[in-house]
Scaffold this active site. Structure first.
Site, PDB file in Angstrom:
ATOM      1  N   LEU A 102       8.325  83.735 120.833  1.00  0.00           N
ATOM      2  CA  LEU A 102       7.456  82.708 121.296  1.00  0.00           C
ATOM      3  C   LEU A 102       6.847  81.637 120.255  1.00  0.00           C
ATOM      4  CD1 LEU A 102       5.301  84.672 124.102  1.00  0.00           C
ATOM      5  CD2 LEU A 102       7.814  83.555 124.059  1.00  0.00           C
ATOM      6  N   LEU A 103       7.177  80.825 120.188  1.00  0.00           N
ATOM      7  CA  LEU A 103       6.790  79.702 119.112  1.00  0.00           C
ATOM      8  C   LEU A 103       5.845  78.786 119.491  1.00  0.00           C
ATOM      9  CD1 LEU A 103       9.950  78.429 117.098  1.00  0.00           C
ATOM     10  CD2 LEU A 103       8.491  80.401 116.377  1.00  0.00           C
ATOM     11  N   SER A 104       4.633  78.769 118.744  1.00  0.00           N
ATOM     12  CA  SER A 104       3.492  77.811 119.189  1.00  0.00           C
ATOM     13  C   SER A 104       3.545  76.581 118.536  1.00  0.00           C
ATOM     14  CB  SER A 104       2.186  78.622 119.001  1.00  0.00           C
ATOM     15  OG  SER A 104       2.187  78.771 117.675  1.00  0.00           O
ATOM     16  N   GLY A 105       4.262  76.393 117.339  1.00  0.00           N
ATOM     17  CA  GLY A 105       4.261  75.058 116.464  1.00  0.00           C
ATOM     18  C   GLY A 105       3.248  75.758 115.373  1.00  0.00           C
ATOM     19  N   GLY A 106       2.642  76.680 115.266  1.00  0.00           N
ATOM     20  CA  GLY A 106       1.896  77.071 114.201  1.00  0.00           C
ATOM     21  C   GLY A 106       2.368  77.982 113.052  1.00  0.00           C
ATOM     22  N   VAL A 107       1.956  78.378 112.023  1.00  0.00           N
ATOM     23  CA  VAL A 107       2.537  78.952 111.079  1.00  0.00           C
ATOM     24  C   VAL A 107       2.684  80.310 111.275  1.00  0.00           C
ATOM     25  CG1 VAL A 107       2.214  79.558 108.518  1.00  0.00           C
ATOM     26  CG2 VAL A 107       1.363  77.405 109.281  1.00  0.00           C
ATOM     27  N   SER A 130       3.687  82.092 114.061  1.00  0.00           N
ATOM     28  CA  SER A 130       4.809  82.291 115.098  1.00  0.00           C
ATOM     29  C   SER A 130       6.105  82.057 114.155  1.00  0.00           C
ATOM     30  CB  SER A 130       4.828  81.840 116.270  1.00  0.00           C
ATOM     31  OG  SER A 130       4.663  80.149 116.219  1.00  0.00           O
ATOM     32  N   CYS A 175      -4.635  85.492 129.433  1.00  0.00           N
ATOM     33  CA  CYS A 175      -3.778  84.540 128.964  1.00  0.00           C
ATOM     34  C   CYS A 175      -2.446  85.574 128.518  1.00  0.00           C
ATOM     35  CB  CYS A 175      -4.041  83.837 127.915  1.00  0.00           C
ATOM     36  SG  CYS A 175      -2.837  82.672 127.380  1.00  0.00           S
ATOM     37  N   GLY A 215       3.778  85.972 117.153  1.00  0.00           N
ATOM     38  CA  GLY A 215       2.959  85.784 115.920  1.00  0.00           C
ATOM     39  C   GLY A 215       1.567  86.445 115.946  1.00  0.00           C
ATOM     40  N   CYS A 239      -7.269  79.625 124.146  1.00  0.00           N
ATOM     41  CA  CYS A 239      -5.898  78.971 124.033  1.00  0.00           C
ATOM     42  C   CYS A 239      -5.347  78.034 124.729  1.00  0.00           C
ATOM     43  CB  CYS A 239      -4.820  80.261 124.525  1.00  0.00           C
ATOM     44  SG  CYS A 239      -5.091  80.967 126.112  1.00  0.00           S
TER      45      CYS A 239
END
Length: 354
Positions: A6-11, A13, A100, A123, A195
């Site tokens: 699961l990628l959030s767009g943050g560093v 993950s 969540c 992450g 979140c």
């Protein structure tokens, strides 16, 4: 082994993805879960999910990994946002991020995808240990960033499918890795707050759903009206921020829901009103403690744990006895139980006692 990340767009993950690739895993697919409410609330905030996807796309291209966007906005609204709104109406203090994780990231996501995976990687700052197929959730090495509080309502079945590769790393080490491998988002700031809100302020979210209603602010010790507020749902027990009155600092000590009254005390009197006992219910045990020793509790997300004893009463209500007073215990919040660094599970706070 087939892995979903699961990628959030943050560093965080993104480094989790890099870590799994470095370990030699090749059968990897990434997912971005779209749960933001900015489409609905665009007039009160920016829309960060488009920026998120730009970073997700860049990171996946860097590592030559496929990704898919999963829209879970409806599920999030029905399973988490409605809960938060109802809790606020009752004068409680909800914890949306706990649900969540339980109901969306590791609930609705499993229902939505058509593929089966051996492992789900995120992450999160936490650790999962498996000894002879017995799973435990533990705090991360970085106690400041530790997210075990928000993972406390997962089931053992959910935990058995998860892997958190950042659990043994400090945030500073993760930032260093991001710079060393030149991640596209290496300088991106960490997300803050709840979140689903993104850059929308929490009070704006509450105002959108519950509106405003003038009420009195009363000094608890004297009964004197000191000012007005815009609705009890904007306040929680122990809150200091937002009480703009002279001769402070002031703290919220009580809420009269029926009459829309907020009671406050100044710092001197407030420090006399800590609580050591409270009741919890609706407990989720990941691993139920066999003995009532070496237990501690977190009343809110953060580093602080307070040693405690617990006693099970009728109707599965638990009385919690803290070894020291806490000054912000509010119904609706969650109390999370630990044995040393193991997160045993958590329960919803019902009411304070003494």
């Amino acid at each position: 082994m087939k892995i979903a990340i699961l990628l959030s767009g943050g560093v965080d993950s993104s480094v989790a993805l890099y870590t799994m690739i470095q370990k030699g895993y090749k059968n990897i697919k990434c997912y971005y879960l779209k749960i933001w409410l900015e489409d609905e609330l665009s007039y009160i905030g920016e829309c960060p999910w488009k920026e998120d996807i730009t970073y997700v796309d860049s990171v996946c291209k860097k590592f030559n990994v496929p990704y898919e966007i999963i829209n879970l906005q409806e599920e999030y609204y029905n399973r988490v946002v409605t809960y938060a709104i109802e809790e606020l109406k009752m004068g409680n203090t909800p914890s949306p991020d706990i649900f969540c994780n339980q109901r969306i990231k590791f609930g609705a996501f499993f229902e939505k995808i058509n593929e089966k995976y051996d492992l789900i990687v995120t992450g999160h700052y936490a650790k999962i240990e498996n000894k002879n197929n017995s799973y435990t959730l533990k705090q991360a090495k970085d106690k400041i960033k530790d997210q075990s509080y928000f993972l406390s309502h997962l089931s053992k079945k959910q935990i058995s499918k998860l892997h958190f590769p950042l659990g043994d790393l400090l945030k500073s080490e993760i930032r260093q890795i991001a710079h060393e491998i030149d991640l596209p988002n290496k300088n991106r700031k960490d997300s803050q707050g709840i979140c689903f809100l993104g850059k929308i302020k929490y009070n704006e979210f509450i105002k959108y759903h519950l509106g405003e209603l003038k009420g009195n602010i009363i000094e608890q010790e004297t009964g004197k009206i000191l000012g007005t507020h815009n609705g009890y749902w904007f306040f929680t027990i122990g809150q200091r921020k937002g009480i703009k009155l002279s001769h402070g600092p002031w703290f919220v000590t009580e809420k009269d829901i029926q009459n829309n009254i907020i009671y406050i005390s100044n710092s001197t009197n407030y420090l006399k009103q800590g609580k050591e006992q409270f009741l919890v219910h609706k407990t989720n045990w990941i691993n139920k403690p066999l003995k009532n020793d070496n237990l501690s509790a977190k009343i809110r997300h953060g580093e602080k744990k307070i040693k405690c004893k617990i006693e099970t009463l009728k109707d599965e209500i638990i009385r919690v006895n803290l070894e020291e007073k806490d000054y912000g215990i509010s119904p609706g919040q969650f109390c999370i139980f630990y044995k040393e660094d193991e997160c045993l599970g958590g329960a919803k706070i019902l009411k304070t006692l003494i």
